[in-house]
Design a protein around this motif. Structure first.
Motif, PDB file in Angstrom:
ATOM      1  N   VAL A  85      11.829  15.438  -0.684  1.00  0.00           N
ATOM      2  CA  VAL A  85      12.051  15.404  -2.248  1.00  0.00           C
ATOM      3  C   VAL A  85      10.791  15.671  -2.787  1.00  0.00           C
ATOM      4  O   VAL A  85       9.638  15.956  -2.397  1.00  0.00           O
ATOM      5  CB  VAL A  85      12.481  13.964  -2.512  1.00  0.00           C
ATOM      6  N   ALA A  86      10.856  16.377  -3.973  1.00  0.00           N
ATOM      7  CA  ALA A  86       9.699  16.754  -4.897  1.00  0.00           C
ATOM      8  C   ALA A  86      10.006  16.238  -6.409  1.00  0.00           C
ATOM      9  O   ALA A  86      11.244  16.185  -6.881  1.00  0.00           O
ATOM     10  CB  ALA A  86       9.702  18.172  -4.820  1.00  0.00           C
ATOM     11  N   GLU A 142       5.287  15.641  -3.443  1.00  0.00           N
ATOM     12  CA  GLU A 142       6.510  15.566  -2.631  1.00  0.00           C
ATOM     13  C   GLU A 142       6.464  14.360  -1.819  1.00  0.00           C
ATOM     14  O   GLU A 142       5.572  13.526  -1.745  1.00  0.00           O
ATOM     15  CB  GLU A 142       6.148  16.767  -1.571  1.00  0.00           C
ATOM     16  N   ALA A 143       7.514  13.936  -1.153  1.00  0.00           N
ATOM     17  CA  ALA A 143       7.752  12.852  -0.195  1.00  0.00           C
ATOM     18  C   ALA A 143       8.685  13.286   0.566  1.00  0.00           C
ATOM     19  O   ALA A 143       9.695  14.326   0.673  1.00  0.00           O
ATOM     20  CB  ALA A 143       7.926  11.746  -1.058  1.00  0.00           C
ATOM     21  N   TYR A 144       8.860  12.279   1.722  1.00  0.00           N
ATOM     22  CA  TYR A 144       9.592  12.758   3.042  1.00  0.00           C
ATOM     23  C   TYR A 144      10.536  11.170   3.232  1.00  0.00           C
ATOM     24  O   TYR A 144      10.309  10.867   4.345  1.00  0.00           O
ATOM     25  CB  TYR A 144       8.648  13.146   4.220  1.00  0.00           C
ATOM     26  N   PRO A 145      11.162  10.872   2.405  1.00  0.00           N
ATOM     27  CA  PRO A 145      11.802   9.555   2.577  1.00  0.00           C
ATOM     28  C   PRO A 145      13.042   9.635   3.577  1.00  0.00           C
ATOM     29  O   PRO A 145      13.544  10.770   4.113  1.00  0.00           O
ATOM     30  CB  PRO A 145      12.394   9.203   1.353  1.00  0.00           C
ATOM     31  N   ILE A 146      13.463   8.607   4.080  1.00  0.00           N
ATOM     32  CA  ILE A 146      14.577   8.184   5.042  1.00  0.00           C
ATOM     33  C   ILE A 146      16.005   8.117   4.182  1.00  0.00           C
ATOM     34  O   ILE A 146      15.665   7.260   3.323  1.00  0.00           O
ATOM     35  CB  ILE A 146      14.502   7.084   6.051  1.00  0.00           C
ATOM     36  N   ALA A 180      -3.572  22.977  -3.186  1.00  0.00           N
ATOM     37  CA  ALA A 180      -4.059  21.777  -3.408  1.00  0.00           C
ATOM     38  C   ALA A 180      -3.230  20.994  -4.576  1.00  0.00           C
ATOM     39  O   ALA A 180      -3.552  19.793  -4.643  1.00  0.00           O
ATOM     40  CB  ALA A 180      -5.490  21.901  -3.298  1.00  0.00           C
ATOM     41  N   SER A 181      -2.573  21.820  -5.301  1.00  0.00           N
ATOM     42  CA  SER A 181      -1.937  21.083  -6.500  1.00  0.00           C
ATOM     43  C   SER A 181      -0.616  20.546  -5.792  1.00  0.00           C
ATOM     44  O   SER A 181      -0.037  19.639  -6.834  1.00  0.00           O
ATOM     45  CB  SER A 181      -1.675  22.167  -7.453  1.00  0.00           C
ATOM     46  N   VAL A 182      -0.357  20.606  -4.749  1.00  0.00           N
ATOM     47  CA  VAL A 182       1.004  19.643  -4.175  1.00  0.00           C
ATOM     48  C   VAL A 182       0.231  18.435  -3.493  1.00  0.00           C
ATOM     49  O   VAL A 182      -0.273  18.632  -2.760  1.00  0.00           O
ATOM     50  CB  VAL A 182       1.671  20.697  -3.117  1.00  0.00           C
ATOM     51  N   TRP A 189       0.952  -1.361  -0.107  1.00  0.00           N
ATOM     52  CA  TRP A 189       0.137  -0.021  -0.079  1.00  0.00           C
ATOM     53  C   TRP A 189       0.785   1.206   0.137  1.00  0.00           C
ATOM     54  O   TRP A 189       2.003   1.288   0.523  1.00  0.00           O
ATOM     55  CB  TRP A 189      -0.716  -0.069   1.365  1.00  0.00           C
ATOM     56  N   VAL A 190       0.284   2.299  -0.596  1.00  0.00           N
ATOM     57  CA  VAL A 190       1.081   3.675  -0.705  1.00  0.00           C
ATOM     58  C   VAL A 190      -0.146   4.692  -0.343  1.00  0.00           C
ATOM     59  O   VAL A 190      -1.084   4.584  -1.191  1.00  0.00           O
ATOM     60  CB  VAL A 190       2.055   3.973  -1.776  1.00  0.00           C
ATOM     61  N   ARG A 191       0.169   5.622   0.520  1.00  0.00           N
ATOM     62  CA  ARG A 191      -0.741   6.692   0.687  1.00  0.00           C
ATOM     63  C   ARG A 191      -0.190   7.817  -0.203  1.00  0.00           C
ATOM     64  O   ARG A 191       0.878   8.066  -0.073  1.00  0.00           O
ATOM     65  CB  ARG A 191      -1.129   7.430   2.180  1.00  0.00           C
ATOM     66  N   VAL A 192      -1.172   8.285  -1.196  1.00  0.00           N
ATOM     67  CA  VAL A 192      -0.623   9.495  -2.058  1.00  0.00           C
ATOM     68  C   VAL A 192      -2.012  10.212  -2.426  1.00  0.00           C
ATOM     69  O   VAL A 192      -3.088   9.795  -2.686  1.00  0.00           O
ATOM     70  CB  VAL A 192       0.014   9.013  -3.379  1.00  0.00           C
ATOM     71  N   GLY A 193      -1.673  11.673  -2.041  1.00  0.00           N
ATOM     72  CA  GLY A 193      -2.766  12.398  -2.267  1.00  0.00           C
ATOM     73  C   GLY A 193      -2.726  13.887  -2.086  1.00  0.00           C
ATOM     74  O   GLY A 193      -1.364  14.306  -1.493  1.00  0.00           O
TER      75      GLY A 193
END
Length: 195
Positions: free
Chosen positions: A189-190, A146-150, A106-108, A77-81
């Motif tokens: 990251v973006a 956008e995302a917030y990885p380790i 809201a476009s991000v 599963w991945v949450r994306v929205g």
């Protein structure tokens, strides 16, 4: 990767979402509600209430994430929205201090949580989910993803369960650029979807 397929988490696949979330890690108790609730609301909610929240969120649409299947069995599963639907992100100093994008835009969109069943870890499901999340976000009207990885190379103490954000190398391989870091191992990251 031919054994892996990915589809949007619609009302018809609620049971598949649960199967993906309950295969190890914190998915079964979190129900991917961490980013959608304030700390007080999350702490006050029971697991059953969080499960109902996700159930209702999926039923109401649009899909809040994607499900990966291995040979037609739900495995990840991945949450994306839209980021605006994940209000805890703005309250998280590690992200708020680094993101280049206005929090009310809201476009991000954001990729915030991966859950992979233990028996399918190491099979490339995070990469498959992320690859599918890009056109899913673009088709949904996202301008930036956008995302917030380790970055486990910066701190090797991370366990498999703490990598629910995803790992930096997966995002870089998918074309994301590093925006900045709040700590050596916490990265924002973006990906510009207009390019």
């Amino acid at each position: 990767m031919s054994r892996i397929s990915v589809k949007a988490a619609t009302a018809e696949c609620r049971a598949d979402v649960q199967h993906a979330l309950t295969g190890g890690g914190d998915g079964a108790s979190c129900q991917c509600q961490w980013w959608t609730l304030t700390n007080a609301r999350f702490s006050a909610a029971t697991v059953e209430e969080r499960c109902r929240m996700l159930h209702d969120e999926i039923g109401a649409g649009p899909p809040p994430g994607l499900v990966a299947y291995v040979e037609d069995v739900a495995a990840g599963w991945v949450r994306v929205g839209p980021r605006v639907r994940q209000p805890r992100l703005e309250r998280t100093r590690a992200f708020a201090s680094v993101s280049e994008q206005p929090w009310d835009d809201a476009s991000v969109w954001a990729v915030t949580c991966f859950a992979i069943r233990k028996e399918h870890r190491g099979e490339g499901l995070n990469a498959a989910l992320l690859e599918a999340a890009i056109p899913f976000a673009r088709d949904g009207g996202a301008r930036i993803l956008e995302a917030y990885p380790i970055d486990p190379e910066a701190d090797r103490r991370h366990t498999a369960n703490s990598l629910f954000h995803g790992v930096l190398s997966t995002f870089l391989a998918a074309g994301f650029r590093e925006v900045g870091r709040s700590r050596p191992d916490r990265v924002v990251v973006a990906l510009d979807l207009d390019e």
